[in-house]
Every structure is written in C-alpha cells, then in structure tokens.
Design an enzyme around this catalytic site. Structure first.
Site, PDB file in Angstrom:
ATOM      1  N   ASP A 192     -19.095 -13.829   8.778  1.00 57.84           N
ATOM      2  CA  ASP A 192     -20.045 -12.862   8.268  1.00 57.84           C
ATOM      3  C   ASP A 192     -19.075 -11.886   7.489  1.00 57.84           C
ATOM      4  O   ASP A 192     -18.040 -11.762   7.570  1.00 57.84           O
ATOM      5  CB  ASP A 192     -20.883 -11.944   9.266  1.00 57.84           C
ATOM      6  CG  ASP A 192     -21.585 -12.895  10.013  1.00 57.84           C
ATOM      7  OD1 ASP A 192     -22.135 -13.878   9.755  1.00 57.84           O
ATOM      8  OD2 ASP A 192     -22.070 -12.346  11.055  1.00 57.84           O
TER       9      ASP A 192
HETATM   10  N1  URA Z   1     -21.101 -15.122  14.795  1.00 56.47           N
HETATM   11  C1  URA Z   1     -21.478 -13.990  14.040  1.00 56.47           C
HETATM   12  O1  URA Z   1     -22.639 -13.428  14.442  1.00 56.47           O
HETATM   13  N2  URA Z   1     -20.855 -13.672  12.987  1.00 56.47           N
HETATM   14  C2  URA Z   1     -19.761 -14.401  12.836  1.00 56.47           C
HETATM   15  O2  URA Z   1     -19.164 -14.166  11.524  1.00 56.47           O
HETATM   16  C3  URA Z   1     -19.239 -15.282  13.512  1.00 56.47           C
HETATM   17  C4  URA Z   1     -19.934 -15.626  14.563  1.00 56.47           C
END
Ligand code: URA
Length: 234
Positions: free
Chosen positions: A102
C-alpha cells in the site's frame, strides 16, 4: 537483437530517439569505436555516452519502499519508479513490482522484468511467507494471535477464510505478523476484523530475504545468491 531495438527496450528512448543517438555517435564499444544501429555486439561491450549499458532482461531488484510511494507506473503523486534510474520505468519487458505494498506501507518490495520469476515468487507452491512489523492504534486485546492462527478468520467481502498466520506480540501496540498468502490490504483488514487499526506497517522479510542494511528509498540488484536466499524457506 539489433542495437536500436535493444536500447529502445532498455528505456533509452523511442526507436526514433535511439536512431538519433546512433547518428550523433553516442553509442560506442568499450574502446570508444562508434557503433551503428544494425551492429551485433555483446551487451557488456556497449557504452552509451561512455557509460555501460543498463542490465539486460532478467533485472531483479529489492527496494526499501518508503511510506507515501505508490506501486504503479502512472498514478498521481510519488511512485516507486521515482526511486530508480528514470529509464527503468520505460523498459520492455516492463519492470514491475512483485505484488504491491500500500502507499502507506514501507519495507521490502521486489521488482523484476522476468515474468517466470515473478510467478514463481507469488506462487503458493513456493511457500514464501512475508513478515510485517505492525504498529497499532489500540492496545492488543490478547486474543488476536489465536484468531489469526485459527484458519477460520473470514475477512469482510472474502468468501474463503484466511490461512493461519503467526502473530508475535512485541509490546501492547506492536507486533510481528507472518502471512502465508497475500490478499488485498490483508494486514490492515485483519486488524480491522479484531477491532483495531494499523497505524504503521512495514514489511521486513519475504521468504528468506530481509532488507539487511538497505536504507529507506534505497535499492539494490539481486543476484543468483540472493534468489537462493529468497527461496530458501525452512
Ligand atoms: N497488507 C496490507 O494491509 N498492506 C500492505 O501493504 C501489505 C499487506
């Protein structure tokens, strides 16, 4: 492959722009002899403005992604490609991230232009687990590790329960979570499912590979030994 195509594929410019580079004599061999678009020359002998050519296809790297960067070639805002040499965004085959983090997640991100390797990394058969360091908005309640390990936790809008995952509590609001699959926003959704909220998320390891001393925003090429380490899961 003709030199003009090779350079265009490595992101040095459109075919037309690369033709122009040849006309200007910017492409030479290691001794400074000017090369022509149709020449066939070993990759390592080619120089562009005196600099060695970027690595050929098979480029695989590890990036320490900072928060605030998006895993995309063309989103608004800061992109992971901004942290790499500019040509890497324009390579063909494309240099893509292996899965995504993310925008607000930091940590270890693999990138490759080798489609077969990418599939091998994400394939469940490779069993590459991923470790995340999580900082939470609320104190842990105490039942989270058991719920995450149960293999029965069903996230909102999923139709299959999650595979068991291991939670190691470090402090009331800090923990390490090891996942054996990769679903959309998985870590954030898992903590939402147990009534908490992820404040900061950092991926510290994929398979056997950790960031080591790689600083935020830094990257390095991976070699065969690194890939052995990556796939070396006990
Ligand atoms: N899980 C999440 O919520 N975000 C990420 O970036 C990776 C795993």
């Amino acid at each position: 492959m003709k030199l003009v195509k090779l350079l265009a594929n490595l992101g040095y410019g459109s075919r037309k722009q690369v033709q122009g580079m040849f006309r200007e004599g910017l492409v030479t061999d290691a001794e400074g002899e000017v090369l022509y678009a149709d020449d066939v020359v070993a990759h390592e002998a080619i120089r562009v403005e005196g600099e060695p050519l970027d690595p050929p296809q098979g480029l695989t790297l590890m990036l320490h992604k900072p928060r605030g960067y998006t895993c995309s070639t063309k989103d608004k805002g800061r992109l992971i490609y901004d942290l790499l040499p500019p040509r890497y965004r324009d390579r063909a085959p494309v240099l893509s991230s292996v899965g995504r983090l993310d925008r607000d997640t930091s940590g270890l991100l693999l990138m490759t232009d080798d489609g077969a390797l990418l599939h091998r990394i994400v394939s469940p058969k490779s069993r590459l687990d991923k470790a995340y360091e999580v900082t939470l908005a609320e104190d842990l309640r105490g039942d989270e590790a058991a719920r995450f390990a149960s293999g029965t936790l069903l996230l909102e809008s999923d139709d299959k329960p999650l595979l068991p995952a291991e939670l190691e509590v470090r402090s009331p609001r800090e923990a390490e979570l090891v996942l054996h699959e990769g679903r959309y926003h998985q870590v954030r959704r898992m903590f939402a499912a147990v009534g908490n909220h992820v404040e900061a998320l950092h991926r510290s390891r994929v398979g056997g590979l950790a960031l080591g001393g790689l600083g935020e925003g830094q990257w390095r090429m991976l070699d065969a030994a690194d890939l052995d380490t990556l796939f070396n899961v006990p």
